[in-house]
Design an enzyme around this catalytic site. Structure first.
Site, PDB file in Angstrom:
ATOM      1  N   ASN A   1      -7.714   3.838   4.276  1.00  8.41           N
ATOM      2  CA  ASN A   1      -7.027   4.458   5.224  1.00  8.41           C
ATOM      3  C   ASN A   1      -5.618   3.772   5.634  1.00  8.41           C
ATOM      4  OD1 ASN A   1      -6.095   5.677   7.697  1.00  8.41           O
ATOM      5  ND2 ASN A   1      -7.829   4.578   8.781  1.00  8.41           N
TER       6      ASN A   1
ATOM      7  N   LYS B   1      -3.129   4.629   7.248  1.00  6.33           N
ATOM      8  CA  LYS B   1      -2.859   4.739   8.753  1.00  6.33           C
ATOM      9  C   LYS B   1      -1.313   5.177   8.616  1.00  6.33           C
ATOM     10  CE  LYS B   1      -6.194   1.951  10.224  1.00  6.33           C
ATOM     11  NZ  LYS B   1      -6.720   0.793  11.277  1.00  6.33           N
TER      12      LYS B   1
ATOM     13  N   HIS C   1     -11.832   9.160  13.625  1.00  8.82           N
ATOM     14  CA  HIS C   1     -11.213   7.803  13.652  1.00  8.82           C
ATOM     15  C   HIS C   1     -11.125   7.257  15.248  1.00  8.82           C
ATOM     16  CE1 HIS C   1      -9.178   4.143  12.792  1.00  8.82           C
ATOM     17  NE2 HIS C   1      -9.561   3.915  11.737  1.00  8.82           N
TER      18      HIS C   1
ATOM     19  N   GLU D   1      -8.941   5.689  16.444  1.00  5.38           N
ATOM     20  CA  GLU D   1      -7.454   5.517  16.756  1.00  5.38           C
ATOM     21  C   GLU D   1      -7.215   6.821  17.477  1.00  5.38           C
ATOM     22  OE1 GLU D   1      -5.620   3.516  13.415  1.00  5.38           O
ATOM     23  OE2 GLU D   1      -6.546   1.741  13.874  1.00  5.38           O
TER      24      GLU D   1
ATOM     25  N   GLU E   1     -17.481   1.896  12.213  1.00  9.49           N
ATOM     26  CA  GLU E   1     -16.241   1.165  12.641  1.00  9.49           C
ATOM     27  C   GLU E   1     -16.379   0.678  14.041  1.00  9.49           C
ATOM     28  OE1 GLU E   1     -12.895   2.009   9.800  1.00  9.49           O
ATOM     29  OE2 GLU E   1     -12.880   3.557  11.016  1.00  9.49           O
TER      30      GLU E   1
ATOM     31  N   GLY F   1      -8.623  -3.772  12.635  1.00 11.22           N
ATOM     32  CA  GLY F   1      -7.165  -4.367  12.648  1.00 11.22           C
ATOM     33  C   GLY F   1      -7.270  -5.553  13.536  1.00 11.22           C
TER      34      GLY F   1
ATOM     35  N   SER G   1     -11.765  -4.640   9.634  1.00 16.65           N
ATOM     36  CA  SER G   1     -11.263  -5.966   8.849  1.00 16.65           C
ATOM     37  C   SER G   1     -11.906  -6.396   8.124  1.00 16.65           C
ATOM     38  CB  SER G   1     -11.322  -7.151  10.094  1.00 16.65           C
ATOM     39  OG  SER G   1     -10.317  -6.800  11.159  1.00 16.65           O
TER      40      SER G   1
HETATM   41  P1  PGA Z   1      -8.798  -2.542   9.145  1.00 19.94           P
HETATM   42  O1  PGA Z   1      -9.022  -0.885   9.710  1.00 19.94           O
HETATM   43  O2  PGA Z   1      -9.549  -2.813   7.777  1.00 19.94           O
HETATM   44  O3  PGA Z   1      -7.410  -2.718   9.292  1.00 19.94           O
HETATM   45  O4  PGA Z   1      -9.633  -3.233  10.363  1.00 19.94           O
HETATM   46  C1  PGA Z   1     -10.164  -0.088   9.341  1.00 19.94           C
HETATM   47  C2  PGA Z   1     -10.026   1.281   9.731  1.00 19.94           C
HETATM   48  O5  PGA Z   1      -9.283   1.501  10.786  1.00 19.94           O
HETATM   49  O6  PGA Z   1     -10.426   2.253   9.216  1.00 19.94           O
END
Ligand code: PGA
Length: 262
Positions: free
Chosen positions: A11, A13, A100, A102, A172, A178, A218
């Site tokens: 992903n 982003k 997601h 976000e 998640e 992140g 992460s």
């Molecule tokens: P990350 O993001 O690996 O940077 O924690 C995962 C995601 O948002 O799908």
């Protein structure tokens, strides 16, 4: 992992530009070289919408899927700024992230909207990756189980068994995205088992055993092996680490090894 084929999603982003997106794909293909990783692991890349076509072109001879990071609940019409599932399919996408965190938390997307997006994606044969997970505050007051139950139930309740069986679920935990904080393998396994048991009660044993449940938050090459070794963790959704071709390729290799070991 059971007999489910591992799935690793990248992903990206809202990162990169056209040139760096294509370079990242080329770097990934170079990192795989002549290895057989893609024969044993389903790998998907979800670039920003404007770069889907360029990335799709770079991937055209390879068994790496192209995916959207989101889609509209509508196939077309007066929806300024939205991108429909049919447009994603037209650009060569075979998968799409839905729900997601976000978008759930940053953009207030509701469970009802997420359920509509799943239906819209499935209507044009896009395979959704449904993202679920609790926030730090919810975790602190032991609401993880309630949140996952609500998110999974509301997403699946309108889906036929045939459609439900196509989905991948990404657990998640929001506090791990992140942040550099990763769920422990034990915590990830119990959340994944909870999701699988929900599917078992909503559908049947066969469906519950077939649906892939991947972990996101992460994930890096350094922690992927212990996560993917969990019996109900079928791969990962990778954010930050997917922006580094060698790191992402290594995570895919680890997923392959985890399957072989099971
Ligand atoms: P990350 O993001 O690996 O940077 O924690 C995962 C995601 O948002 O799908």
């Amino acid at each position: 992992m059971a007999t489910r084929r591992p799935f690793i999603g990248g992903n990206w982003k809202m990162h990169g530009d056209l040139a760096s997106s294509v370079e990242l794909v080329e770097g990934l293909l170079a990192a795989f070289g002549t290895e057989d990783v893609l024969e044993q692991v389903d790998v998907a890349i979800c670039p920003p919408f404007p770069y889907l076509q360029g990335v799709g072109h770079a991937l055209r001879h390879y068994a790496i899927q192209l995916g959207g990071q989101d889609c509209s609940a509508h196939q077309g019409g007066a929806y300024t700024g939205q991108t429909s599932p049919s447009m994603l399919a037209d650009l060569g996408c075979s998968t799409v992230l839905v729900g997601h965190s976000e978008r759930r938390h940053g953009l207030e997307e509701s469970d009802a909207l997420i359920a509509e997006k799943l239906q819209a994606a499935l209507a044009v044969d896009l395979v959704p990756v449904l993202c679920v997970g609790e926030t730090d505050a919810q975790r602190a007051i032991n609401e993880t189980e309630d949140i996952l139950t609500r998110q999974v139930t509301s997403a699946f309740e309108g889906l036929s068994v045939d459609h439900a069986g196509l989905l991948t679920v990404a657990y998640e935990p929001v506090w791990a995205i992140g942040t550099g904080r990763t769920a422990s393998p034990g915590d990830a396994q119990s959340a994944h088992l909870l999701v699988r048991n929900l599917l078992r009660s909503m559908y049947d044993e066969e469906l519950a055993e077939a649906v892939r449940i991947i972990y996101g938050g992460s994930v890096k090459a350094a922690n992927a092996a212990e996560l993917f070794a969990c019996p109900d963790v079928d791969g990962g959704l990778i954010g930050g680490a997917s922006l580094d071709a060698d790191e992402f390729a290594e995570i895919c290799r680890i997923a392959r090894t985890a399957t072989r070991a099971s």
